[in-house]
Design a protein around this motif. Structure first.
Motif, PDB file in Angstrom:
ATOM      1  N   ILE A  65       1.022  -1.041  -0.145  1.00 11.80           N
ATOM      2  CA  ILE A  65       0.074  -0.046  -0.088  1.00 11.80           C
ATOM      3  C   ILE A  65       1.010   1.077  -0.055  1.00 11.80           C
ATOM      4  N   ARG A 105       1.528   5.501  -0.471  1.00 11.27           N
ATOM      5  CA  ARG A 105       1.107   6.818  -0.330  1.00 11.27           C
ATOM      6  C   ARG A 105       1.908   7.661  -1.111  1.00 11.27           C
ATOM      7  N   ASN A 149       2.627  11.533  -2.975  1.00  9.83           N
ATOM      8  CA  ASN A 149       2.234  12.808  -2.943  1.00  9.83           C
ATOM      9  C   ASN A 149       2.192  13.453  -4.374  1.00  9.83           C
ATOM     10  N   SER A 203       6.556   8.326  -3.789  1.00 12.01           N
ATOM     11  CA  SER A 203       5.749   7.391  -3.035  1.00 12.01           C
ATOM     12  C   SER A 203       6.451   6.825  -2.055  1.00 12.01           C
ATOM     13  N   THR A 204       5.453   6.482  -1.115  1.00 11.11           N
ATOM     14  CA  THR A 204       6.211   5.844   0.370  1.00 11.11           C
ATOM     15  C   THR A 204       5.453   4.624   0.602  1.00 11.11           C
ATOM     16  N   ARG A 205       6.010   3.487   0.880  1.00  9.28           N
ATOM     17  CA  ARG A 205       5.222   2.166   1.552  1.00  9.28           C
ATOM     18  C   ARG A 205       4.694   2.655   2.755  1.00  9.28           C
ATOM     19  N   ILE A 206       3.480   2.384   3.312  1.00  4.77           N
ATOM     20  CA  ILE A 206       2.932   2.706   4.361  1.00  4.77           C
ATOM     21  C   ILE A 206       2.244   1.641   5.311  1.00  4.77           C
ATOM     22  N   ARG A 229     -12.864   4.605  -2.621  1.00  4.72           N
ATOM     23  CA  ARG A 229     -12.819   4.975  -1.189  1.00  4.72           C
ATOM     24  C   ARG A 229     -14.364   4.828  -0.750  1.00  4.72           C
ATOM     25  N   TYR A 262     -10.218   2.642   2.464  1.00  6.98           N
ATOM     26  CA  TYR A 262      -9.870   2.416   1.166  1.00  6.98           C
ATOM     27  C   TYR A 262     -10.265   0.793   0.878  1.00  6.98           C
ATOM     28  N   TYR A 293      -8.800  -0.859   3.994  1.00  4.79           N
ATOM     29  CA  TYR A 293      -7.746  -0.313   4.756  1.00  4.79           C
ATOM     30  C   TYR A 293      -8.022   1.056   5.313  1.00  4.79           C
ATOM     31  N   PRO A 301      -6.339   4.384   6.800  1.00  2.00           N
ATOM     32  CA  PRO A 301      -4.974   5.010   7.148  1.00  2.00           C
ATOM     33  C   PRO A 301      -4.619   5.043   8.595  1.00  2.00           C
TER      34      PRO A 301
END
Length: 254
Positions: A14, A16, A18, A24-27, A41, A46, A63, A65
């Protein structure tokens, strides 16, 4: 959420992203890795519907957040991969087309929570990998694969009555594209035409049910993820000659 990795395995990531920087960042992770799924959503969650892994799946994952992973909250009425999910902006998600492991699925489902589903229409042309989006009182399905070949069909479903018709045909058969609505305009982006990824941007005329060419993407892309944020559309990943890691922003100039 999820997707297909360059090595051909289903992803549990998953990410995120910007929209200002494209970073992108794996969260978090999905509880069940999946590709060829649909997402929307619903409220604060989500939700990922069906998809494929080693087999066709029917699980619905949600999911929230802040969580470390998604949870399985329900199941689709039938196994379904290669589907498209469209939101109407008022808390309803529509599950369109797909593949049950043997043939394209013709049913159009509606859900507000990812656990209860209502069949609202039947596609005149059952497809998988169709582009779909809701605009006003209608749900539109553009192209897709009939199971043996892509189609040119542009299909319109009345959200009030469930009546479904083929309104027109694309200039060329198209599948693996995505559709987005930006400021009241529906665009169909990328996909595969004549066996090759496309860079064409089509604009739908909701009055006639036809499309016209409206622009060109900076690169050809099929099967991307798509989202609309603050009046711009974003294409995330997808495939061209290889698996892509790009983020493309599309912002209409008029």
């Amino acid at each position: 959420m999820g997707g297909l990795t360059p090595s051909g395995t289903s992803s549990a990531d998953i990410l995120r992203i910007n929209p200002s920087t494209g970073k992108s960042t794996r969260i978090a992770t999905l509880s069940q890795p999946v590709h060829d799924a649909g997402g929307a959503r619903l409220g604060s969650r989500y939700v990922v519907f069906g998809g494929g892994a080693e087999t066709v799946l029917g699980a619905v994952q949600a999911y929230t957040p802040g969580q470390a992973s998604s949870t399985i909250i329900g199941r689709l009425p039938r196994l379904r991969a290669d589907l498209t999910v469209a939101g109407n902006g008022t808390g309803t998600a529509y599950v369109v087309g797909g593949f049950d492991g043997a043939k394209p699925d013709s049913s159009v489902l509606a859900t507000t929570d990812g656990t209860a589903f209502k069949t609202i229409a039947t596609l005149p042309v059952p497809v998988r990998y169709g582009a779909a989006a809701a605009m006003g009182n209608y749900l539109w399905v553009i192209g897709g694969d009939r199971g043996t070949a892509p189609t040119t069909a542009i299909q319109r479903i009345s959200l009030a009555t469930g009546a479904a018709t083929v309104t027109a045909n694309l200039p060329a058969a198209l599948d693996h594209a995505v559709a987005v609505v930006i400021k009241g305009t529906m665009l169909v982006l990328g996909g595969i035409i004549n066996g090759h990824p496309s860079s064409i941007i089509w604009r739908l005329d909701p009055t006639t049910g036809t499309v016209v060419k409206a622009g060109t993407l900076p690169q050809a892309v099929s099967m991307p993820a798509a989202a609309v944020v603050s009046g711009a559309a974003y294409l995330l990943g997808g495939e061209s000659a290889t698996t892509l890691g790009t983020v493309i922003r599309i912002q209409p100039t008029n």
